[in-house]
Design a protein around this motif. Structure first.
Motif: not given
Ligand SMILES: [Zn+2]
Length: 285
Positions: A247-270
């Motif tokens: 799947x393409x991520x841009x109209x120019x079709x030069x870029x694929x959707x290769x990674x759409x993962x948010x990194x693990x989130x560290x626990x907020x101390x509060x």
């Protein structure tokens, strides 16, 4: 059911995919209303030893998710592939940790990455899978997804892990993994069969799932999500995952959707993560 080794004598609504070894956990005493007021940023790593087993939720119920009714579309929005239903009553999710509210199906989308070992957002016991599917629902009392997205009890997202293997093609999943070939271009949409979610049916009937109060993993990252995560991965083929990477991520079709993962989130101390393992349904009286 207390372990994964028992495979005989299953009744219709039982399965043997719960991770083993959980039968000796103490049953936690939680106040569901208070638990639902706390939240952390998502995704997180799920560690069973840091969870509290809980046996008193009502059964979690999926209504209409795999019915062959109305129409369904699959769309490339430049970030992921999103499935939506139309011309029908929307599927509804209720019970389990959702307290007394009903949650209406909004859309289902996928996360993946460049390889088969890092495409999920949540991590389970140190292990990553090839993809993660998110079935997004909004609380019916708010009327629309837009109204619900900022409320602490606004959304419920059911997450399923998918793992790619060499020699197993998941036929049910083909309804989506083949349709993805029709939405290579950004902003393109294709029709899919309305019963295209049957590949989650078996997993969704398992009693053993993890739940916590977290956030969207895309902007605006609202902490409005009751996460429900099934730990046992659904098997698909490597080719089925590869189709999504075209799947393409841009109209120019030069870029694929290769990674759409948010990194693990560290626990907020509060903030405290209160991860619950919903081991079984409420005991019948
Ligand atoms: Zn997602």
């Amino acid at each position: 059911m207390t372990g994964s080794s028992v495979v005989s004598g299953l009744s219709k609504n039982e399965c043997y995919c719960a991770p083993p070894d959980y039968s000796h956990d103490e049953d936690a005493h939680i106040m569901v209303e208070e638990w639902r007021l706390q939240s952390v940023q998502s995704p997180i790593e799920l560690k069973h030893e840091e969870s509290n087993a809980y046996d008193h939720f009502e059964p979690l119920e999926f209504h209409g998710h795999w019915d062959n009714e109305g129409t369904a579309t699959f769309t490339n929005n430049g970030y992921t592939a999103t499935l939506r239903f139309a011309d029908r009553e929307m599927p509804v999710l209720f019970g389990g940790p959702l307290h007394e509210d009903k949650y209406v199906f909004e859309q289902l989308h996928f996360h993946w990455s460049e390889d088969d070992h890092s495409g999920c957002e949540h991590i389970f016991e140190g292990k990553a899978f090839s993809m993660e599917a998110h079935a997004v629902h909004y609380n019916q009392k708010y009327g629309t997804f837009g109204e619900a997205v900022s409320k602490h009890d606004g959304l419920a997202v059911v997450a399923f892990f998918l793992t790619a293997t060499d020699d197993f093609e998941n036929e049910c999943f083909n309804k989506l993994s083949e349709a993805v070939k029709n939405i290579v271009k950004i902003d393109s949409t294709t029709s899919v069969r309305a019963d295209c979610l049957t590949w989650i049916k078996e997993e969704a009937q398992c009693k053993g799932y993890y739940t916590y109060q977290g956030s969207l993993t895309t902007e605006p990252y609202n902490e409005s999500v009751t996460w429900i995560l099934y730990p046992t991965p659904i098997h698909i083929s490597r080719q089925q995952v590869d189709n999504f990477r075209e799947m393409k991520s841009t109209p120019c079709e030069q870029h694929n959707i290769v990674n759409n993962v948010r990194p693990l989130q560290a626990a907020h101390p509060d903030k405290k993560l209160d991860l619950i393992y919903a081991r079984s349904h409420k005991k019948s009286e």
